[in-house]
Design a protein around this motif. Structure first.
Motif, short mmCIF file in Angstrom:
data_model
loop_
_atom_site.label_atom_id
_atom_site.label_comp_id
_atom_site.label_asym_id
_atom_site.label_seq_id
_atom_site.Cartn_x
_atom_site.Cartn_y
_atom_site.Cartn_z
N GLY A 19 0.01 -3.97 -8.79
CA GLY A 19 0.10 -2.70 -8.08
C GLY A 19 -0.45 -1.47 -8.76
N TYR A 20 0.32 -0.38 -8.61
CA TYR A 20 -0.07 0.94 -9.10
C TYR A 20 0.22 1.08 -10.61
CZ TYR A 20 -0.62 2.41 -4.24
OH TYR A 20 -1.04 2.53 -2.94
N THR A 21 -0.05 2.30 -11.12
CA THR A 21 0.11 2.53 -12.56
C THR A 21 0.98 3.76 -12.82
OG1 THR A 21 -2.12 1.69 -12.81
CG2 THR A 21 -1.14 2.70 -14.75
N PRO A 22 2.29 3.66 -12.70
CA PRO A 22 3.20 4.80 -12.94
C PRO A 22 3.50 5.01 -14.42
CG PRO A 22 4.48 2.91 -12.24
CD PRO A 22 3.03 2.48 -12.20
N LYS B 225 0.80 -1.22 0.00
CA LYS B 225 0.00 0.00 0.00
C LYS B 225 0.84 1.27 0.00
CE LYS B 225 -3.81 -2.36 0.24
NZ LYS B 225 -4.73 -2.41 -0.92
N ASN B 226 2.15 1.15 0.09
CA ASN B 226 3.02 2.32 0.09
C ASN B 226 3.07 2.89 -1.32
OD1 ASN B 226 5.22 4.12 0.04
ND2 ASN B 226 6.17 3.08 1.78
N LYS B 227 2.39 3.99 -1.53
CA LYS B 227 2.27 4.54 -2.88
C LYS B 227 3.62 5.01 -3.41
CE LYS B 227 -0.43 7.74 -5.69
NZ LYS B 227 -1.51 8.74 -5.72
N LYS B 228 4.45 5.55 -2.54
CA LYS B 228 5.75 6.02 -2.97
C LYS B 228 6.57 4.89 -3.58
CE LYS B 228 9.75 8.70 -1.39
NZ LYS B 228 10.38 9.38 -0.23
N VAL B 229 6.49 3.72 -2.97
CA VAL B 229 7.20 2.55 -3.49
C VAL B 229 6.51 2.02 -4.74
CG1 VAL B 229 7.95 0.18 -3.00
CG2 VAL B 229 8.09 1.94 -1.21
N GLY B 230 5.18 1.92 -4.69
CA GLY B 230 4.41 1.39 -5.82
C GLY B 230 4.55 2.21 -7.08
N CYS B 231 4.77 3.52 -6.92
CA CYS B 231 4.87 4.38 -8.10
C CYS B 231 6.27 4.36 -8.72
CB CYS B 231 4.47 5.80 -7.73
SG CYS B 231 2.67 6.00 -7.51
N ARG B 232 7.15 3.51 -8.21
CA ARG B 232 8.45 3.28 -8.85
C ARG B 232 8.49 1.88 -9.48
NH1 ARG B 232 10.63 5.67 -3.94
NH2 ARG B 232 11.20 3.57 -3.22
N ASP B 233 7.33 1.23 -9.55
CA ASP B 233 7.26 -0.17 -9.97
C ASP B 233 7.13 -0.30 -11.49
OD1 ASP B 233 6.95 -2.88 -10.12
OD2 ASP B 233 4.93 -2.93 -9.27
N THR B 234 8.26 -0.28 -12.17
CA THR B 234 8.30 -0.54 -13.61
C THR B 234 9.63 -1.22 -13.94
OG1 THR B 234 8.28 0.42 -15.84
CG2 THR B 234 9.15 1.81 -14.07
N THR C 66 0.66 10.34 -10.71
CA THR C 66 1.05 11.70 -11.06
C THR C 66 1.43 12.48 -9.80
OG1 THR C 66 -0.45 11.66 -12.93
CG2 THR C 66 0.26 13.80 -12.20
N PRO C 67 2.51 13.28 -9.80
CA PRO C 67 3.44 13.53 -10.90
C PRO C 67 4.49 12.42 -11.02
CG PRO C 67 4.09 14.84 -9.01
CD PRO C 67 2.83 14.11 -8.61
#
Length: 434
Positions: free
Chosen positions: A125-128, A91-100, A160-161
């Motif tokens: 996860g998220y969608t960066p 659930k850590n968005k900061k980590v999830g938004c680096r997931d590529t 975003t961002p």
């Protein structure tokens, strides 16, 4: 929060600008031909678990479509695969938004490797999207042949961002042969707008798919298109703020960037008996207020306008284009007349053979709909220039100019008046007798 994936596209450009006194800039058509490089970017975020495509999950359909495309790829294809939202379930968005991650490096297609990598993917996860676009551009490098990114996602960026549209504009402004095509898997309206924005900013295309067959066909079309380099690669040129230092351009296709309400100047040397044909297209890669226009104007180096072309829109156009034509005949005639008036025959001949520097001015009447749209790199501009033999107007049938032409008009009016008088008298006489 809706999770999705996206990819980036940027327009490939080449060339260089030249200054006053230098040789004209030419569109480079001799660059060594290399196999185009393609990277597929797949959204593997949590939303891909939705089972709404023919009763199956989106990821299952996407995997089968990918496998079919990989099987059909030519051996010469330089292919890479990148995913986003595929590894971090927390659930850590900061980590999830680096997931590529890039799961297949760009290189000659290895079908077994590609299929095995795709088979292990699970929606997570998220969608960066913005980050994935930057990484995909780096995967493809910044030199060599045309590069293309094909982004498949079922939703908008959730990280975003950076904003994916701004990332796409930045990549396009770098002018490194990068194009991004976007493909929405059962997209909603918000996702569609974001994907259209990304593809438009980089000169790519957008498509939607709601079935496995549509997805397979769309991806195959995009990959096939990526494998064929464009027939003409525009040269990069930088317009100036005035005509004095404007780059001198030869016939060809050029690309530049223009900010909102900016004026860009270029020069073209037009020889006697030549006709200048020029056109400009500006891609509307951001949200703009309705009622806007584009102006392409030809003028002398002293600022006297020669001819102009305009186009306008009200918010529904993706591209605005304008064109113009101008012949050097009139300028040549004026120069000869001036020289002959000074009773210098040699100067008159030289004046008839001297080329004319024409300033081309590209300007716009855009207003940004948002503060973000007002900044960043300018909008993509494509300028097409051609010089052809002048289309001479046919000689007038002996009417002449000046006093001779006025005399002809007076005589024609006199004859018409006499004929009208005779007809009127005949009609009145006939009416009285009856």
């Amino acid at each position: 929060m809706h999770k999705s994936l996206s990819i980036v596209l940027a327009t490939g450009l080449i060339g260089a600008a030249t200054l006053l006194g230098a040789a004209p800039a030419y569109a480079d058509e001799t660059e060594p031909s290399e196999p185009p490089r393609v990277e597929l970017v797949l959204d593997v975020s949590g939303s891909m678990r939705a089972a709404d495509i023919d009763g199956e999950t989106r990821i299952a359909v996407a995997k089968r479509a990918f496998n079919k495309v990989v099987d059909a790829l030519p051996e010469t294809t330089q292919l890479g695969i990148r995913v986003l939202g595929a590894t971090y379930p927390g659930k850590n968005k900061k980590v999830g938004c680096r997931d590529t991650q890039q799961i297949v490096p760009v290189g000659p297609v290895n079908r077994v490797q590609a299929k095995n990598a795709i088979a292990t993917l699970k929606p997570t996860g998220y969608t960066p999207i913005g980050l994935a676009l930057r990484k995909a551009a780096a995967d493809l490098g910044d030199t060599g042949s045309t590069r293309r990114i094909v982004l498949i996602t079922d939703g908008e960026d959730t990280c975003t961002p950076p904003d994916p549209c701004e990332v796409a504009r930045d990549l396009a402004a770098q002018g490194t042969h990068l194009v991004v095509d976007t493909l929405g898997l059962t997209p909603d309206e918000k996702t569609r707008k974001q994907l259209v924005c990304i593809s438009t900013a980089t000169g790519g295309t957008y498509a939607a798919a709601k079935s496995e067959e549509e997805l397979t066909d769309r991806v195959q079309q995009l990959v096939d298109r990526a494998a064929v380099p464009p027939p003409v690669q525009p040269a990069t040129v930088t317009g100036t703020a005035d005509c004095t230092n404007a780059p001198l351009l030869a016939p060809g296709v050029y690309t530049d960037r223009e900010r909102i309400s900016e004026h860009r100047y270029y020069r073209v040397a037009v020889q006697p008996d030549q006709e200048l044909r020029a056109s400009v297209s500006i891609s509307l890669d951001r949200a703009l207020n309705p009622d806007y226009g584009v102006l392409l104007k030809a003028a002398t180096t002293g600022g006297r306008e020669l001819v102009r072309g305009v186009d306008a829109g009200s918010g529904r156009a993706d591209v605005l284009s304008a064109g113009l034509r101008w012949s050097a005949d009139e300028q040549k005639a004026d120069a000869k007349a001036s020289a002959e008036a000074a009773d210098t025959e040699t100067d008159a001949d030289e004046a008839a053979e001297t080329s004319t520097d024409v300033c081309l001015i590209v300007s716009n009447s855009f207003a940004a709909a948002t503060a973000a749209a007002a900044g960043g790199p300018g909008m993509p501009v494509e300028l097409s220039i051609d010089l052809v033999d002048a289309s001479h107007a046919p000689d007038a049938p002996g009417l002449g100019r000046g006093f001779l032409f006025l005399l002809v008009l007076v005589l024609a009016g006199l004859v018409a008046g006499v004929l009208a008088g005779w007809v009127t008298r005949y009609w009145v006489a006939t009416w009285r007798e009856n």
